[in-house]
Design an enzyme around this catalytic site. Structure first.
Site, mmCIF file in Angstrom:
data_model
loop_
_atom_site.group_PDB
_atom_site.id
_atom_site.type_symbol
_atom_site.label_atom_id
_atom_site.label_comp_id
_atom_site.label_asym_id
_atom_site.label_seq_id
_atom_site.Cartn_x
_atom_site.Cartn_y
_atom_site.Cartn_z
ATOM 1 C CB CYS A 1 -1.336 -0.340 1.463
ATOM 2 S SG CYS A 1 -0.041 0.127 3.078
ATOM 3 C CG HIS B 1 -3.820 0.636 5.139
ATOM 4 N ND1 HIS B 1 -3.334 -0.178 4.126
ATOM 5 C CD2 HIS B 1 -5.243 0.878 4.364
ATOM 6 C CE1 HIS B 1 -4.332 0.466 3.030
ATOM 7 N NE2 HIS B 1 -4.895 0.344 3.507
#
Length: 998
Positions: free
Chosen positions: A454, A829
């Site tokens: 990510c 994330h």
């Protein structure tokens, strides 16, 4: 006597008169009488009981039969013989087409009087055969219940041996076909009672003959796993499972999940129908069996079944939380389904639209069951937030409705997630995720997460949304001898033109992967960005053929044109310059060095350091301003030799909420080295300066931070003393000195990295600074220019520190924000908010005159923002960008992209950079790239068709249950429905009781 009784019953006398006459007949029947008279009376009473057209007649028949069974046993035994019973069971009683429904009741009534007779065994033997035959004919629930009542009261009639196993199997087949034909509450309750009697008979048999359990369960599985085109089996089968001893569960589940003869389609069908059983109100331990089978499938790594079943059934399970009678079991199944589905957010996100309504309904119900369920549901939701962080736009409404409920601690969350995870799911699920999905309504395309990538996805999307850079990359010519840039061009082209909802950046990842990164581990997106830009810059710089020239401006000098065209694309788009000056505090000699940069790394000031905002004689303030305060300068080359030219301060109704213009500092006079930050040192009366006065009036909260604060800290002077003394060449010794950085050339795209990660020597790990930093949508940045540049902004003088140097305020618009969600750089994330910043000044506008005011839409928050989160792309807003940390403290802005407003300072260099991105509308791609995109789009359509066919063959036989959609789709008016068993009676549910059970 039979004639008298028949005449009385058929007469028109009132019932009370009839009752008196019948009583006299009954009393007379207790007296001795001949066999013929007894037979006549037994025949009449049998007729009244079996075909009487009123309940009164049947009651009279029953009462007289009982009298003759007690007082005339021999005649009764002779009458109630095997042949007569066989005739009743096989041929029925009454006229053709109107056979009696009370034959089984009649037999049960008469059996009690022949139990000790010599013919009893013959009768039991007959009934053992006949009840088996009856259930094989699939009688109605009512008739099955009568058989069960008969056999429960007279277990001697239950089939034995192999016939007993067959009987159990056929009885389960009957239950599988049970359907309640009415939606009336009384009819449903009667139906449930029938089912309970039948399943109770199975329980009785299994208690005495445990050998019949496994064959019965095998038959049950055969029914629920059937893929033939037929009506779905009844949920009443749930009543069978509740009586299976739990100690058999492990063995049964192990045998099922390891049976190679059971296909995946059959297994998926079976578990799907079992999950439907959560709506059965009388079932006990149903949830335990469902969860055990799900765990068993995970143990043998049949994840494709689990994925399909979870996604197709989880909303139905969730909807049953509205009903108190089935809530406990449904919540248990829901908890396991969500906590085990950890490879993707897909299952959890299916529930997000329904959560607020359910929470409101449970709060309205205000029962112990609702309160307990709310707390468990909140815990489950927080587990999902923790596991799938990074979706603030989706989670905000849910977070709002559960904010008053208890929040589990991190240890509890990790325990729940670890306890329920599918075995080795990260590796086993690679071939199943991501699932094919429809393209985002935004028209933008997502990037597939290839395993903690990510960090790369968010950077690529931010670069892609930098429209000038994207157009330049897409305009690369074929054979440009820049392999990494070519791969980036292909990736951008697919993001621009692919029909897929998300594409895989695998090829670009392998080409741009920093060699020190650990595969599969989370990385620092800023570190990756620096490495990527450096690679792209060096690849072009080393002479591998510049692929395209940017459009030159006629205002450029020959020297400037040569300087400009020698820049790489990275330098043109992201390159800026900074002058670092060090002044010896003894001899006052100043040494300077100019350096290029592609990003500014902004450290956080120490907690005990307050960011002062005094005046300065040399540097303009770094300002964050709202769009409503932007006023075009009177001169596009607006330069200020002194920052103390009076300016109109921002006007705001709520001054405390408005951003504060902040001054960076230049060098203070040597006469007061002890106080380098003193505003008195520059000889300015701060009380007379409107900007400073405004700054003092609306000073930000003590602990607040903003991007201008961090830039001011970056540009503020640094004292070099003690161990950090400066070696002055003029003094030829170490001396106290002062170091300051000044921006001398603003990049077209300004990249700011907030240094949130610091090394903690106690834990030997990098920790994260979670301070909220306010982000201005528009930023004014001070750029140092020389006197020559005052006349021509784009002319670069040789002596940056020459007398007459001054600062120019350059405007930047926010275009991307990369957010890190988590508490460590090694985990968490990344996702990003982005928008496409366009020129606020038309290209055709004269450069020598006052620029036209930018359009309102280009200057306010209405420009569309997007949220890029791996494969998911959604619409967003600047409000979401601004509030993300307020809602989710671990989600903090990390890397910011700002785009310089062209034309503000009248610099043709930056206008040329912007125009180069849009030479003639959309860039034309080279032939190979266009063909590759076309072929992939065709392939995608073929994949979609194949997937649709496979799914149709794979799960088309799943039971269609349109009624359960009522739980969410009915009109609000249905919420007022009443009834003792309806959810409205419990407070706020919708739909009828029938909608719950069936």
């Amino acid at each position: 006597m039979d004639k008298i009784l028949e005449a009385v019953v058929m007469s028109s006398y009132p019932n009370n008169v009839k009752q008196g006459l019948v009583r006299r007949v009954i009393e007379a029947s207790k007296q001795p009488m001949d066999s013929e008279q007894c037979w006549s009376m037994l025949e009449l009473c049998t007729k009244l009981y079996l075909v009487g057209d009123t309940k009164y007649k049947r009651e009279i028949g029953k009462e007289v039969l009982e009298v003759y069974g007690h007082y005339h046993p021999e005649e009764f035994e002779e009458f109630f013989n095997v042949r007569f019973l066989l005739s009743l069971l096989q041929e029925g009683y009454g006229p053709l087409g109107k056979r009696s429904h009370y034959v089984l009741d009649y037999i049960q009534l008469g059996l009690q009087f022949v139990l000790e007779s010599p013919s009893a065994n013959s009768i039991f033997s007959l009934l053992r055969i006949e009840v088996l035959r009856k259930v094989c004919e699939r009688p109605s629930p009512k008739q099955c219940a009568k058989i069960s009542k008969l056999l429960t009261q007279h277990p001697q009639c239950i089939p034995t041996g192999k016939h007993q196993v067959l009987f159990c199997q056929q009885l389960i087949r009957c239950i599988g076909q049970f359907q309640c034909v009415s939606e009336g509450e009384e009819d449903i309750m009667e139906f449930l009672e029938h089912v309970n009697k039948v399943s109770g008979l199975l329980q009785r048999i299994w208690r005495t003959q445990t050998s019949a359990i496994l064959p019965s369960l095998k038959e049950l599985f055969t029914i629920i796993s059937s893929t033939e085109e037929q009506e779905a089996p009844s949920n009443a089968l749930a009543s069978v499972v509740q009586f299976v001893p739990l100690e058999l569960m492990d063995g049964v589940i192990r045998n099922l999940t390891n049976d190679d003869s059971i296909t995946d389609v059959q297994m998926m069908m079976a578990i799907g129908r079992m999950i439907d059983w959560v709506s059965w109100p009388l079932g006990k331990n149903i949830d335990k069996w469902i969860i055990a089978l799900l765990k068993g499938l995970a143990a043998v790594k049949k994840f494709s079944i689990l994925i399909e079943v979870t996604l197709s059934k989880i909303e139905k399970v969730f909807s049953k939380l509205l009903y108190p009678i089935v809530r406990e079991g449904a919540l248990s199944v829901l908890q396991y389904m969500l906590l085990s589905f950890q490879h993707s957010h897909e299952a959890f996100h299916l529930l997000l639209p329904h959560i607020p309504r359910l929470v409101a309904s449970l709060k309205k119900e205000d029962s112990n069951s609702a309160t307990s369920s709310l707390e468990q549901l909140a815990e489950l939701i927080h587990c999902m937030f923790f596991r799938f962080s990074g979706f603030p736009d989706l989670y905000e409404p849910v977070l709002e409705v559960i904010k008053a409920l208890p929040i589990p601690n991190e240890d509890r969350i990790k325990h729940l997630l670890g306890q329920n995870a599918w075995t080795s799911q990260k590796n086993e699920l690679a071939c199943f995720y991501p699932r094919l999905a429809s393209k985002s309504e935004t028209g933008k395309i997502g990037l597939i997460n290839l395993g903690n990538t990510c960090y790369m996805n968010s950077i690529i999307q931010s670069l892609f949304m930098a429209s000038d850079f994207r157009h330049s990359v897409l305009n690369l010519t074929e054979g440009n001898s820049q392999p990494l840039m070519t791969k980036l061009q292909w990736l951008f082209a697919f993001l621009e033109h692919s029909q897929r909802p998300a594409i895989s950046p695998e090829s670009f990842l392998s080409a741009s992967w920093p060699p020190w990164f650990t595969p599969g581990a989370q990385q620092d997106c800023s570190e990756y960005l620096k490495y990527l830009l450096d690679r792209l810059h060096e690849e072009e710089k080393t002479g591998k053929r510049i692929y395209q020239k940017l459009k030159e401006s006629s205002l450029m000098s020959q020297a400037m044109e040569h300087h400009y065209l020698n820049k790489t694309l990275i330098e043109k788009m992201f390159g800026g310059k900074m002058m670092t000056k060090i002044r010896c505090l003894k001899c006052l000699n100043v040494s300077s060095r100019e350096e290029a940069f592609t990003d500014l790394s902004l450290a956080f000031p120490p907690p005990d350091r307050h960011i002062h905002r005094p005046g300065s004689a040399s540097v303009l303030p770094v300002e964050e301003i709202g769009p409503q305060f932007i006023e075009p300068p009177e001169n596009p080359s607006q330069l200020m030799g002194s920052p103390w030219v009076r300016r109109k301060p921002p006007v705001s109704r709520d001054l405390t909420a408005q951003s504060v213009p902040v001054e960076t500092l230049g060098f203070q006079e040597a006469r007061e080295p002890s106080n380098p930050l003193s505003s008195d040192a520059v000889g300015v009366d701060s009380t007379k300066d409107p900007l400073l006065a405004f700054g003092e009036q609306v000073s930000a909260p003590k602990d607040s931070r903003s991007v201008p604060d961090l830039i001011n800290y970056f540009l503020s002077p640094e004292r070099l003393t003690a161990e950090n003394k400066y070696h002055c060449e003029k003094c030829a010794s170490l001396q106290d000195a002062e170091k300051v950085a000044e921006l001398t050339e603003g990049p077209h795209y300004l990249i700011l990295t907030l240094l949130r990660f610091s090394f903690d020597p106690r834990t030997m790990k990098r920790k994260k600074i979670l301070d909220n930093v306010s982000i201005p949508v528009v930023l004014k940045l001070p750029i140092l220019v020389t006197s020559e540049e005052t006349e021509d902004v784009c002319r670069r003088g040789k002596d940056r520190a020459a007398a007459g140097s001054s600062f120019m305020s350059v405007m930047y618009d926010l275009c991307s924000v990369v957010v890190h969600s988590g508490i460590s750089s090694e985990s968490g994330h990344y996702y990003c908010y982005s928008r496409e910043c366009t020129d606020t000044v038309p290209h055709g506008q004269p450069r020598d005159g006052a620029p036209k005011p930018a359009s309102d839409k280009q200057l306010d928050f209405e420009i569309q923002w997007y949220l890029f989160n791996d494969t998911r792309v959604s619409f967003s807003s600047f409000e979401s960008v601004s509030n993300v940390t307020s809602f989710f403290p671990k989600d903090t802005a990390y890397v910011l992209f700002y785009r310089q407003r062209p034309g503000r300072q009248g610099c043709p260099l930056h206008e040329a950079a912007a125009e180069a991105g849009h030479p003639h509308g959309d860039p034309s791609l080279n032939k190979d790239l266009m063909e590759a995109i076309s072929k992939d789009n065709i392939l995608y359509l073929q994949e979609q068709e194949k997937e649709a066919r496979n799914r149709a063959a794979y799960i088309s036989a799943l039971p269609k249950s349109p009624l359960w959609w009522r739980d969410f789709d009915r009109d609000k008016d249905d919420d007022s429905s009443s009834g003792g068993c309806s959810p409205a009676a419990g407070g706020g549910g919708s739909g009828s009781f029938h909608g719950l059970v069936f």
